[in-house]
Scaffold this motif. Structure first.
Motif, mmCIF file in Angstrom:
data_model
loop_
_atom_site.group_PDB
_atom_site.id
_atom_site.type_symbol
_atom_site.label_atom_id
_atom_site.label_comp_id
_atom_site.label_asym_id
_atom_site.label_seq_id
_atom_site.Cartn_x
_atom_site.Cartn_y
_atom_site.Cartn_z
ATOM 1 N N ALA A 297 0.880 -1.174 0.000
ATOM 2 C CA ALA A 297 0.000 0.000 0.000
ATOM 3 C C ALA A 297 0.913 1.218 0.000
ATOM 4 O O ALA A 297 1.169 1.836 1.030
ATOM 5 C CB ALA A 297 -0.906 -0.011 1.222
ATOM 6 N N GLN A 298 1.418 1.553 -1.154
ATOM 7 C CA GLN A 298 2.517 2.511 -1.286
ATOM 8 C C GLN A 298 2.260 3.821 -0.551
ATOM 9 O O GLN A 298 1.171 4.388 -0.649
ATOM 10 C CB GLN A 298 2.782 2.778 -2.767
ATOM 11 N N SER A 299 3.263 4.262 0.171
ATOM 12 C CA SER A 299 3.287 5.512 0.938
ATOM 13 C C SER A 299 2.521 5.449 2.255
ATOM 14 O O SER A 299 2.553 6.397 3.038
ATOM 15 C CB SER A 299 2.748 6.701 0.114
ATOM 16 N N ARG A 300 1.803 4.361 2.521
ATOM 17 C CA ARG A 300 1.065 4.251 3.769
ATOM 18 C C ARG A 300 1.973 3.690 4.872
ATOM 19 O O ARG A 300 2.916 2.958 4.594
ATOM 20 C CB ARG A 300 -0.162 3.336 3.589
ATOM 21 N N PRO A 301 1.701 4.007 6.140
ATOM 22 C CA PRO A 301 2.521 3.498 7.239
ATOM 23 C C PRO A 301 2.566 1.967 7.256
ATOM 24 O O PRO A 301 1.577 1.293 6.927
ATOM 25 C CB PRO A 301 1.817 4.051 8.483
ATOM 26 N N LEU A 302 3.725 1.432 7.679
ATOM 27 C CA LEU A 302 3.955 -0.011 7.710
ATOM 28 C C LEU A 302 4.598 -0.364 9.043
ATOM 29 O O LEU A 302 5.568 0.286 9.462
ATOM 30 C CB LEU A 302 4.872 -0.404 6.547
ATOM 31 N N ALA A 303 4.064 -1.371 9.695
ATOM 32 C CA ALA A 303 4.552 -1.731 11.032
ATOM 33 C C ALA A 303 6.015 -2.139 11.012
ATOM 34 O O ALA A 303 6.823 -1.669 11.824
ATOM 35 C CB ALA A 303 3.697 -2.849 11.617
ATOM 36 N N ASP A 304 6.379 -3.022 10.072
ATOM 37 C CA ASP A 304 7.754 -3.491 9.990
ATOM 38 C C ASP A 304 7.948 -4.256 8.685
ATOM 39 O O ASP A 304 7.007 -4.492 7.939
ATOM 40 C CB ASP A 304 8.123 -4.378 11.190
ATOM 41 N N ARG A 305 9.182 -4.627 8.412
ATOM 42 C CA ARG A 305 9.511 -5.355 7.179
ATOM 43 C C ARG A 305 8.808 -6.705 7.128
ATOM 44 O O ARG A 305 8.350 -7.146 6.058
ATOM 45 C CB ARG A 305 11.025 -5.549 7.099
#
Length: 212
Positions: free
Chosen positions: A139-147
Motif C-alpha cells: 500500500a505505497q506511501s502508507r505506514p507499515l509496522a515493519d519489514r
C-alpha cells in the motif's frame, strides 16, 4: 558545518548552440538520450519527478522513465501513493534528468494525465511476476509496522495468485507528462554553461538561450 566549498569540477564536455539545436525539444531530447545511453550508464532511464501537495510543499523522488514520444514522457506508479494524490489535486509536475558523465541536464515542466487502462495493462504484464505481486502487496506511501509485515503481505498475494495471471490493480497505472516547457543545460568552462529553453505557445515551440 561541513564545508564543501573546495569541491570543484570544470565542465568541458561540449557546447549547446541554439542555432544547431533541434527546433522541437523532443527531437533534441531523443538525440541527447541516445548519446547518454551510448555511454553505458548504470540506469539510463533514471529521473527525478517533482509534485506539489495540497499545502504547496514540493516533493521529489526518483522514478524510471518507461516511454517517451512527441506526446510526452510516461512513468508508472500506484495511484494511491503520495505522488498520485498530489497529481489528483494538482496536475502540474516536473521531471529532471541529470547525465553527469556528459555534463548535461534536462528539465521538463508540464501537466500529467493518466494513460489508458490498455497501456497500463500492457506494461504491467511485461514486468517480472514478482514486481506484479509487489504492486498488490504494498500500500505505497502508507505506514507499515515493519519489514516482516510487508513480506507477509507479499507471501499472501503470492499464494492468492498461484498458478494464474496476476491482474492489474485498479489503483496502479501510468502517467504521461505533456511538456509545456523544456530546458537543456550543457556544462561550460568557468561556469559559463549553455542553457536552451523551449516553451510551448499556441501549439508551437519557441526556442531561446538563457543566461547561465
Amino acid at each position: 558545518m561541513v564545508n564543501l566549498g573546495d569541491i570543484r569540477r570544470q565542465y568541458t564536455q561540449g557546447r549547446l548552440d541554439e542555432q544547431t539545436a533541434a527546433a522541437d525539444p523532443m527531437t533534441q531530447f531523443h538525440a541527447w538520450f541516445e548519446q547518454y545511453r551510448g555511454t553505458d550508464p548504470l540506469e539510463p532511464t533514471i529521473m527525478t519527478v517533482a509534485s506539489v501537495d495540497a499545502a504547496g510543499q514540493p516533493w521529489q523522488r526518483i522514478l524510471l522513465l518507461k516511454a517517451y514520444d512527441e506526446n510526452g514522457f510516461v512513468f508508472f506508479t500506484n495511484y494511491d501513493s503520495n505522488k498520485g494524490q498530489h497529481f489528483a489535486e494538482n496536475a502540474r509536475a516536473s521531471l529532471h534528468f541529470f547525465w553527469i558523465n556528459l555534463e548535461r541536464q534536462v528539465q521538463v515542466q508540464g501537466m500529467v494525465e493518466k494513460i489508458s487502462r490498455a497501456e497500463a495493462e500492457a506494461y504491467f504484464h511485461s514486468r517480472p511476476r514478482e514486481s506484479q505481486l509487489g504492486a498488490w502487496a504494498s500500500a505505497q506511501s502508507r505506514p507499515l509496522a515493519d519489514r516482516a509485515t510487508l513480506e507477509a503481505q507479499f507471501a499472501e498475494v503470492s499464494k492468492q495468485y498461484e498458478g494464474q495471471d496476476v491482474p492489474l490493480p485498479d489503483y496502479w497505472g501510468g502517467y504521461r507528462l505533456k511538456p509545456a516547457r523544456m530546458e537543456f543545460w550543457q556544462g561550460g568552462e568557468h561556469r559559463l554553461h549553455d542553457r536552451l529553453e523551449y516553451s510551448l505557445a499556441d501549439r508551437e515551440w519557441k526556442k531561446q538561450r538563457l543566461n547561465p
